[in-house]
Design an enzyme around this catalytic site. Structure first.
Site, mmCIF file in Angstrom:
data_model
loop_
_atom_site.group_PDB
_atom_site.id
_atom_site.type_symbol
_atom_site.label_atom_id
_atom_site.label_comp_id
_atom_site.label_asym_id
_atom_site.label_seq_id
_atom_site.Cartn_x
_atom_site.Cartn_y
_atom_site.Cartn_z
ATOM 1 C CB THR A 154 -0.992 0.013 1.188
ATOM 2 O OG1 THR A 154 -0.268 -0.165 2.406
ATOM 3 C CG2 THR A 154 -2.034 -1.085 1.038
ATOM 4 C CE LYS A 180 0.428 -3.570 3.098
ATOM 5 N NZ LYS A 180 -0.418 -2.720 3.983
ATOM 6 C CB THR A 191 3.026 -6.497 10.551
ATOM 7 O OG1 THR A 191 2.681 -5.122 10.384
ATOM 8 C CG2 THR A 191 3.440 -7.071 9.212
ATOM 9 C CD GLU A 277 1.694 5.256 6.444
ATOM 10 O OE1 GLU A 277 0.899 4.718 5.672
ATOM 11 O OE2 GLU A 277 1.357 5.951 7.414
#
Lengths: 408, 408
Positions: A154, A180, A191, A277
């Site tokens: 993503t 991911k 995760t 991120e």
């Protein structure tokens, strides 16, 4: 342990495919993937502890606990199928049924995973044609493993896959995996999504208990933002095609398999933390000298999760006060006046705190050390013998940017 | 409840002064303050639960538990006197001794507070002359309250003070307060520093127990960044000069005093949350329908602390999936399929989730609502009757900027 090229197709008898079905925006983005074992495999899984569980998590928990066997995993990115109610769950079952009829296996042996935006329903016309194309395309190549690893992403900036080879009973055994995850990362289980395949022969209950134990030291020790996702899932499929005598509690080869599994899980977990991120660097915190493993984990995780410490890593500021502060509010018991802290990276090593007080270190050199990657903080609380490591990343402008505007 | 102009000098018999001693950088920044009661006051305090406690926290805990009386509070900003070892504690005692000799009171009745950078020792020459000037300057004016409120700030963008008047036994009773705090805010006791003064007459043990209870619903319900400081302190001094009959457990006037105290504490707590480092908006989360007050607190605090939710508030993104996710990993028990969520601000109200699923709301209107200030999220889990509110703020680029480069 020998490292291999491919990820989830490295072990014997596993095929994969990843392609664009049309779920994500951006016409080149792959968004669906299949993982397939030529023979039914024993499977185990760990799932989010969030009580808001995505539909695929509920489905997979049933597969793992009731059949303990699986032959295919169907995955999509772009939509998480979370907070989608009974319709979301029905769509999930429908996916398993499509695979079941196309590949001739019980629907109870099809695992389903989704990741992406919460609260949006899947378009089943898109999913149906995606599955049909995946079934055609699946292959046992390194390229197909790459495609799958790409299709599940993503906000990740790169693919995450790894595989190792070891020997059990004179047989070559392979453990490979992919995962991911970049935001909403604070796993309390697996995760967001991680997949491990192996050709090892092993009993299912043993596999489940080993996976759970190893997850506790790998994926459950990473954090990007403290938010435990609704979709966290780690699945492992072992199809026995390596030809070793089925591993049991008593097997000599069990230690080797666990070491291989651990290596793959920790490698993948670090990949997620280091691709958090907006982050610029992997941040690794090891706590030594704790009175128990649990205390060591609590301390290292508290530091790795501290927003202030993470911002200081981004700013290359050797702000040891924030580290000591985060250790202090962790809930673990230790004497602050016995704490030592060392910072380390590929740029060097600097002891910044001794017995709870700053050493006479050079700020300039500490900044140099903090400009390396990964940045490691090594803590010693001198309260016992236990050690644990946690992984996270720095907190940056980019993290805010990504998450102030993720859906649009 | 009548709102008054001054803060800590609003109650009878309290004097204050704030000035620049030379601790902080920037030649105009005030950095020392004194609070003085003309007669000894009963005092109560709540302190950080972080096991790494600053020297002044250790000192004040002794004052509160051993004498329960105080007549002066000496405060500095710029340096936290935390992680400073035995020298830090000795400096703290020295401050109390200087006040004691200048103003003629036992050193055990002098409270000491510090806030600022961790790990740096105070320069006692600067402190000594600062105290001498403060003792000269102290006065019972609104201006002096303003000066104190300014002198205690660090990364705060504005002063935080408030006072109300009520009537007990036909006597006018005033409760006033001030606080500071902007980063490292996740109080597990008071917040970094908060001070309340009142002229009410009240028994000390009762005051301590009331303060503790009210803190639980005010300062302990705010979070800026999840980091519990080493210096969190909330002190209250009540000097009895209002002339009411001393409040006890049985007093009718106790309810009135508690209401006044609560109003001041909640006002100040919200001021801190709304001035969180780098934030643009106050974020208020109320959970209704929880099975217990504790559960309501856990849920509302989990949402207010979620980095992803905070970034979404900054981005004016009605990302209800993140809110539901944060409720889900909070540890509280509820049925996700019974949750309702309403967003509200001065720009309007929008019901975005009903029974755990998105309503047919307009994203455009939701963005409009989220552009208001404060932003309120009103959750209902339909599991019982309990309610709680937590306060925080949005997560912005500016937060990262401030904390990547705080010390330099």
């Amino acid at each position: 342990m020998k490292e291999l090229k491919a990820g989830v197709t490295a072990a014997k008898g596993f095929q994969a495919a990843g392609l664009r079905a049309g779920i994500k925006a951006g016409k080149d983005n792959k968004d669906m993937a299949i993982l397939y074992s030529e023979v039914p495999a024993v499977c185990a899984g760990t799932f989010t502890k969030n009580i808001v569980k995505a539909a695929p998590v509920l489905w997979d928990q049933e597969v793992v606990t009731q059949s303990g066997k699986a032959q295919a995993v169907i995955i999509n990115s772009g939509i998480a199928n979370a907070c989608t109610g009974t319709k979301g769950y029905a769509n999930c079952r429908k996916e398993a049924e499509i695979i079941s009829s196309l590949l001739g296996m019980p629907r109870e042996q099809v695992l389903v995973c989704s990741t992406g935006v919460i609260g949006v329903q899947l378009d089943m016309t898109v999913i149906q044609s995606g599955i049909e194309n995946l079934v055609q395309a699946k292959a046992a190549t390194a390229e197909s493993a790459n495609d799958v690893a790409e299709a599940i992403l993503t906000t990740d900036t790169h693919k995450k896959e790894y595989a190792v080879e070891c020997e059990i009973d004179g047989k070559k055994v392979v453990v490979g995996g992919m995962c991911k995850g970049s935001g909403m990362i604070h796993p309390n289980m697996g995760t967001m999504l991680a997949f491990v395949t192996s050709d090892v022969a092993i009993e299912q209950p043993l596999l489940q208990s080993i996976l759970k134990e190893e997850i506790a030291d790998s994926f459950n020790m990473i954090s990007v933002d403290g938010d435990t996702s609704t979709n966290d899932t780690c699945l492992i499929l072992c199809n026995g095609m390596a030809g070793n005598a089925t591993l049991t509690d008593e097997s000599e080869g069990l230690t080797t398999f666990r070491a291989a599994l651990r290596e793959v899980l920790i490698y993948l977990a670090k990949q997620i933390a280091g691709d958090g991120e907006g982050c610029t660097r992997l941040f690794e915190v090891t706590c030594h000298g704790a009175s128990s493993k649990e205390e060591a984990k609590i301390i290292s995780k508290s530091v790795v999760c501290s927003s202030l410490t993470k911002a200081a890593v981004f700013g290359k500021d050797a702000n040891w006060g924030r580290i000591l502060c985060a250790m202090g509010y962790s809930g673990a018991q230790f004497d602050p006046e016995k704490v030592d802290i060392i910072l380390e990276s590929d740029k060097g090593t600097v002891a910044i705190v001794k017995d709870g007080i700053a050493t006479d270190y050079s700020e300039e050199y500490a900044t140099e050390v903090l400009s390396g990657n990964p940045v490691k903080a090594i803590l010693d609380v001198h309260a016992g013998e236990a050690t644990a490591t946690a992984w996270g990343c720095d907190l940056t402008y980019e993290y805010v940017k990504i998450n102030a505007d993720y859906r649009s």
